[in-house]
Design a protein around this motif. Structure first.
Motif, PDB file in Angstrom:
ATOM      1  N   LEU A 150      -8.304   1.102  -1.294  1.00  0.00           N
ATOM      2  CA  LEU A 150      -8.893   0.685   0.274  1.00  0.00           C
ATOM      3  C   LEU A 150      -7.920   1.501   1.363  1.00  0.00           C
ATOM      4  CD1 LEU A 150      -9.026  -2.418  -1.111  1.00  0.00           C
ATOM      5  CD2 LEU A 150      -9.757  -3.027   0.837  1.00  0.00           C
ATOM      6  N   SER A 151      -6.869   2.045   1.052  1.00  0.00           N
ATOM      7  CA  SER A 151      -5.983   2.545   2.109  1.00  0.00           C
ATOM      8  C   SER A 151      -5.020   3.311   1.228  1.00  0.00           C
ATOM      9  CB  SER A 151      -5.293   1.747   2.966  1.00  0.00           C
ATOM     10  OG  SER A 151      -4.405   2.216   3.616  1.00  0.00           O
ATOM     11  N   LYS A 152      -4.548   4.588   1.723  1.00  0.00           N
ATOM     12  CA  LYS A 152      -3.475   5.284   1.088  1.00  0.00           C
ATOM     13  C   LYS A 152      -2.493   5.992   2.243  1.00  0.00           C
ATOM     14  CE  LYS A 152      -2.943   9.290  -2.094  1.00  0.00           C
ATOM     15  NZ  LYS A 152      -1.736   8.444  -2.516  1.00  0.00           N
ATOM     16  N   VAL A 210      -6.931  -6.125   5.548  1.00  0.00           N
ATOM     17  CA  VAL A 210      -6.248  -4.902   5.189  1.00  0.00           C
ATOM     18  C   VAL A 210      -6.565  -3.893   6.442  1.00  0.00           C
ATOM     19  CG1 VAL A 210      -5.851  -2.885   3.753  1.00  0.00           C
ATOM     20  CG2 VAL A 210      -6.471  -5.263   2.754  1.00  0.00           C
ATOM     21  N   GLY A 211      -5.623  -3.195   6.968  1.00  0.00           N
ATOM     22  CA  GLY A 211      -6.216  -2.267   8.134  1.00  0.00           C
ATOM     23  C   GLY A 211      -5.593  -2.793   9.274  1.00  0.00           C
ATOM     24  N   GLU A 212      -4.963  -3.920   9.557  1.00  0.00           N
ATOM     25  CA  GLU A 212      -4.715  -4.578  10.959  1.00  0.00           C
ATOM     26  C   GLU A 212      -3.746  -3.619  11.403  1.00  0.00           C
ATOM     27  OE1 GLU A 212      -3.704  -5.722   8.239  1.00  0.00           O
ATOM     28  OE2 GLU A 212      -1.512  -6.002   8.436  1.00  0.00           O
ATOM     29  N   VAL A 213      -2.718  -3.059  10.695  1.00  0.00           N
ATOM     30  CA  VAL A 213      -1.705  -2.222  11.311  1.00  0.00           C
ATOM     31  C   VAL A 213      -2.269  -0.983  12.139  1.00  0.00           C
ATOM     32  CG1 VAL A 213       0.422  -0.882  10.638  1.00  0.00           C
ATOM     33  CG2 VAL A 213      -0.120  -2.937   9.485  1.00  0.00           C
ATOM     34  N   SER A 214      -3.142  -0.286  11.425  1.00  0.00           N
ATOM     35  CA  SER A 214      -3.905   0.654  12.157  1.00  0.00           C
ATOM     36  C   SER A 214      -4.711   0.372  13.337  1.00  0.00           C
ATOM     37  CB  SER A 214      -4.970   1.128  10.979  1.00  0.00           C
ATOM     38  OG  SER A 214      -4.349   1.839  10.056  1.00  0.00           O
ATOM     39  N   TYR A 215      -5.163  -0.977  13.166  1.00  0.00           N
ATOM     40  CA  TYR A 215      -5.866  -1.458  14.344  1.00  0.00           C
ATOM     41  C   TYR A 215      -4.925  -1.559  15.626  1.00  0.00           C
ATOM     42  CZ  TYR A 215      -8.264  -4.372  17.870  1.00  0.00           C
ATOM     43  OH  TYR A 215      -8.545  -4.659  19.162  1.00  0.00           O
ATOM     44  N   SER A 249      -0.580   7.178  11.062  1.00  0.00           N
ATOM     45  CA  SER A 249      -0.695   7.187   9.481  1.00  0.00           C
ATOM     46  C   SER A 249      -0.852   5.727   8.748  1.00  0.00           C
ATOM     47  CB  SER A 249      -0.092   8.183   8.664  1.00  0.00           C
ATOM     48  OG  SER A 249       1.333   7.903   9.305  1.00  0.00           O
ATOM     49  N   SER A 250      -1.472   5.542   7.706  1.00  0.00           N
ATOM     50  CA  SER A 250      -1.604   4.560   7.184  1.00  0.00           C
ATOM     51  C   SER A 250      -0.239   3.941   6.516  1.00  0.00           C
ATOM     52  CB  SER A 250      -2.548   4.489   6.088  1.00  0.00           C
ATOM     53  OG  SER A 250      -3.057   3.401   5.545  1.00  0.00           O
ATOM     54  N   SER A 251       0.273   2.698   6.751  1.00  0.00           N
ATOM     55  CA  SER A 251       1.525   2.284   6.491  1.00  0.00           C
ATOM     56  C   SER A 251       1.585   2.057   4.982  1.00  0.00           C
ATOM     57  CB  SER A 251       1.786   0.959   7.181  1.00  0.00           C
ATOM     58  OG  SER A 251       0.895  -0.166   6.956  1.00  0.00           O
ATOM     59  N   ALA A 252       0.844   1.687   4.137  1.00  0.00           N
ATOM     60  CA  ALA A 252       0.822   1.499   2.588  1.00  0.00           C
ATOM     61  C   ALA A 252      -0.474   1.789   2.043  1.00  0.00           C
ATOM     62  CB  ALA A 252       1.155  -0.156   2.682  1.00  0.00           C
ATOM     63  N   THR A 253      -0.232   1.935   0.646  1.00  0.00           N
ATOM     64  CA  THR A 253      -1.101   2.136  -0.203  1.00  0.00           C
ATOM     65  C   THR A 253      -1.856   0.741  -0.675  1.00  0.00           C
ATOM     66  OG1 THR A 253      -0.610   4.212  -0.971  1.00  0.00           O
ATOM     67  CG2 THR A 253      -2.026   3.160  -2.537  1.00  0.00           C
ATOM     68  N   VAL A 254      -3.080   0.772  -0.636  1.00  0.00           N
ATOM     69  CA  VAL A 254      -3.714  -0.778  -1.060  1.00  0.00           C
ATOM     70  C   VAL A 254      -4.517  -0.339  -2.250  1.00  0.00           C
ATOM     71  CG1 VAL A 254      -4.712  -2.919  -0.310  1.00  0.00           C
ATOM     72  CG2 VAL A 254      -3.254  -1.639   1.230  1.00  0.00           C
ATOM     73  N   THR A 255      -4.477  -1.161  -3.179  1.00  0.00           N
ATOM     74  CA  THR A 255      -5.317  -0.996  -4.412  1.00  0.00           C
ATOM     75  C   THR A 255      -6.141  -2.095  -4.871  1.00  0.00           C
ATOM     76  OG1 THR A 255      -3.744   0.584  -5.156  1.00  0.00           O
ATOM     77  CG2 THR A 255      -5.288   0.382  -6.484  1.00  0.00           C
ATOM     78  N   THR A 268       1.225 -14.837   7.614  1.00  0.00           N
ATOM     79  CA  THR A 268       1.362 -15.126   6.264  1.00  0.00           C
ATOM     80  C   THR A 268       2.021 -13.967   5.457  1.00  0.00           C
ATOM     81  OG1 THR A 268      -0.964 -15.990   6.745  1.00  0.00           O
ATOM     82  CG2 THR A 268      -0.517 -15.516   4.470  1.00  0.00           C
ATOM     83  N   LYS A 269       1.762 -12.509   5.864  1.00  0.00           N
ATOM     84  CA  LYS A 269       2.331 -11.618   5.110  1.00  0.00           C
ATOM     85  C   LYS A 269       3.802 -11.382   5.464  1.00  0.00           C
ATOM     86  CE  LYS A 269      -1.463  -8.395   5.140  1.00  0.00           C
ATOM     87  NZ  LYS A 269      -2.458  -7.524   5.696  1.00  0.00           N
ATOM     88  N   GLU A 270       4.301 -11.924   6.338  1.00  0.00           N
ATOM     89  CA  GLU A 270       5.787 -12.095   6.605  1.00  0.00           C
ATOM     90  C   GLU A 270       6.480 -13.151   6.013  1.00  0.00           C
ATOM     91  OE1 GLU A 270       9.584 -12.987   8.197  1.00  0.00           O
ATOM     92  OE2 GLU A 270       7.851 -14.293   8.251  1.00  0.00           O
TER      93      GLU A 270
HETATM   94  N1  LIG Z   1       4.476  -5.618   3.272  1.00  0.00           N
HETATM   95  C1  LIG Z   1       3.290  -5.534   3.483  1.00  0.00           C
HETATM   96  N2  LIG Z   1       2.555  -6.901   3.249  1.00  0.00           N
HETATM   97  C2  LIG Z   1       1.220  -7.012   3.061  1.00  0.00           C
HETATM   98  N3  LIG Z   1       0.382  -6.083   3.579  1.00  0.00           N
HETATM   99  C3  LIG Z   1       0.954  -4.779   4.028  1.00  0.00           C
HETATM  100  C4  LIG Z   1       2.113  -4.372   4.135  1.00  0.00           C
HETATM  101  N4  LIG Z   1       2.388  -3.411   4.488  1.00  0.00           N
HETATM  102  C5  LIG Z   1       1.210  -2.910   4.794  1.00  0.00           C
HETATM  103  N5  LIG Z   1       0.159  -3.809   4.663  1.00  0.00           N
HETATM  104  C6  LIG Z   1      -1.259  -3.580   4.731  1.00  0.00           C
HETATM  105  O1  LIG Z   1      -1.497  -2.492   3.887  1.00  0.00           O
HETATM  106  C7  LIG Z   1      -2.281  -1.809   5.139  1.00  0.00           C
HETATM  107  C8  LIG Z   1      -2.372  -0.309   4.955  1.00  0.00           C
HETATM  108  O2  LIG Z   1      -3.181   0.192   6.006  1.00  0.00           O
HETATM  109  P1  LIG Z   1      -2.506  -0.134   7.666  1.00  0.00           P
HETATM  110  O3  LIG Z   1      -1.388   0.610   7.835  1.00  0.00           O
HETATM  111  O4  LIG Z   1      -3.858  -0.051   8.507  1.00  0.00           O
HETATM  112  O5  LIG Z   1      -2.433  -1.913   7.450  1.00  0.00           O
HETATM  113  C9  LIG Z   1      -1.952  -2.147   6.373  1.00  0.00           C
HETATM  114  C10 LIG Z   1      -1.556  -3.761   5.811  1.00  0.00           C
HETATM  115  O6  LIG Z   1      -3.131  -4.214   6.095  1.00  0.00           O
END
Ligand SMILES: Nc1ncnc2c1ncn2[C@@H]1O[C@@H]2COP(=O)(O)O[C@H]2[C@H]1O
Length: 323
Positions: free
Chosen positions: A165-167, A207-212, A221-227, A266-268
């Motif tokens: 979903l994200s790299k 997924v993708g709220e950080v980019s938003y 740039s995307s903060s994480a890889t989401v698979t 929730t993520k925190e």
């Molecule tokens: N520590 C984390 N825990 C959960 N989700 C994360 C974490 N870091 C990044 N993500 C998700 O992974 C996404 C990668 O793309 P974004 O940076 O747009 O937004 C990021 C979040 O939605």
């Protein structure tokens, strides 16, 4: 006045004839409705006259109410009632002013149409099965209408295990059509940073709220890889659509911020729980590993490792055992 009447008589167009008929010369018997109306009004004049006067006063008094209400709904209700009463007042007069009655009827119709349209917009939209499922996961953060308005800009996608979903590190520009916000409806995704799994995203997560949040005006740039860890079904909304929608619809801004805030909390919380569990796990192993040669302890450690799988824990176990 005489000049005016003569002028109207000379003109043969229907509007002039109607105006003459309405306000100057009394009813035109050629118009059946008008004739029947007049006969009725004249026959029951004694009863109708006070009623029509009361209706006329009521209509104009209700017209006054329109100046004291500020809500558009009530403004329209009073307009319908006031104009409707003025129409009935006119129709019950022996010499009906059709011009006034006609325009008041137009106002009544326009306001009735607006009220109908307004009531339709208050009705809750119907969600599809998949939308309903996702909406239930979001709880009471957004209303059905807010959710439907947002979901209308997205498309439903299905991912197979292993799909991305994200790299991490991929650049996201403000007008990137590929950059999307995903709302997971079914299945779980794995989040990894620098090759290490940091979180698992469950249905209801974004997924993708950080980019938003970061990519308002700048590249990022995307903060994480989401698979996708398994079959995943999610709603994907292009980020630029979200941004444009929120600019147009200020009423959606608050619910959207609530959605982001709840997701980040929730993520925190998940990250904190994970860190706590990792510390506890490491502490158990630090105590257990030096005693691994004692009978039964090695088996216990192996069972504990099986019960608490995970990359981070395996790494910490390796660190502990090598230490
Ligand atoms: N520590 C984390 N825990 C959960 N989700 C994360 C974490 N870091 C990044 N993500 C998700 O992974 C996404 C990668 O793309 P974004 O940076 O747009 O937004 C990021 C979040 O939605």
């Amino acid at each position: 006045m005489h000049l005016c009447i003569r002028h109207l008589r000379r003109r043969r167009n229907p509007f002039a004839q109607q105006l003459r008929h309405c306000s100057l010369e009394g009813p035109d018997r050629r118009w059946r409705f008008s004739g029947a109306r007049l006969r009725f009004v004249q026959r029951h004049h004694a009863v109708i006259s006070p009623i029509s006067t009361a209706l006329g006063h009521a209509g104009y008094i209700i017209g006054l109410l329109e100046y004291v209400v500020t809500e558009i709904w009530w403004l329209r209700v009073w307009a319908v009632l006031g104009c409707g009463l003025v129409v009935s007042f006119q129709v019950l007069q022996p010499r009906c002013q059709w011009l006034s009655a006609g325009w008041c009827s137009v106002y009544v119709l326009v306001n009735l149409f607006q009220l109908h349209w307004f009531s339709l917009s208050l009705m809750e939209p119907t969600l599809s099965d998949e939308e309903q499922k996702l909406f239930d996961l979001l709880g009471d953060i957004v209303s059905v209408r807010e959710f439907a308005d947002l979901a209308g800009f997205g498309e439903w996608i299905s991912l197979a295990p292993g799909d991305l979903l994200s790299k991490q590190g991929n650049e996201v520009t403000p007008d990137d059509a590929q950059a999307r916000l995903y709302l997971i409806a079914e299945g779980c995704c794995e989040v990894s940073i620098a090759g290490r799994t940091v979180a698992t995203l469950h249905p209801g997560s974004l997924v993708g709220e950080v980019s938003y949040l970061l990519q308002q005006n700048m590249e990022h740039s995307s903060s994480a890889t989401v698979t996708a860890r398994e079959e995943v079904h999610c709603l994907a909304i292009p980020l630029h659509e979200v941004r444009q929608l929120l600019q147009r619809r200020s009423d959606l801004q608050q619910p959207f911020v609530r959605l982001l805030a709840r997701d980040l909390l929730t993520k925190e919380a998940a990250v904190s729980d994970q860190a706590l569990e990792d510390r506890r796990y490491k502490a158990v192993l630090e105590v257990a590993c030096p005693m691994a040669r004692q009978p039964g302890v090695a088996d216990g450690v192996a069972t504990y490792r099986r019960r608490e799988p995970g990359e981070a824990r395996t790494a910490s176990l390796q660190m502990t055992t090598s230490g």
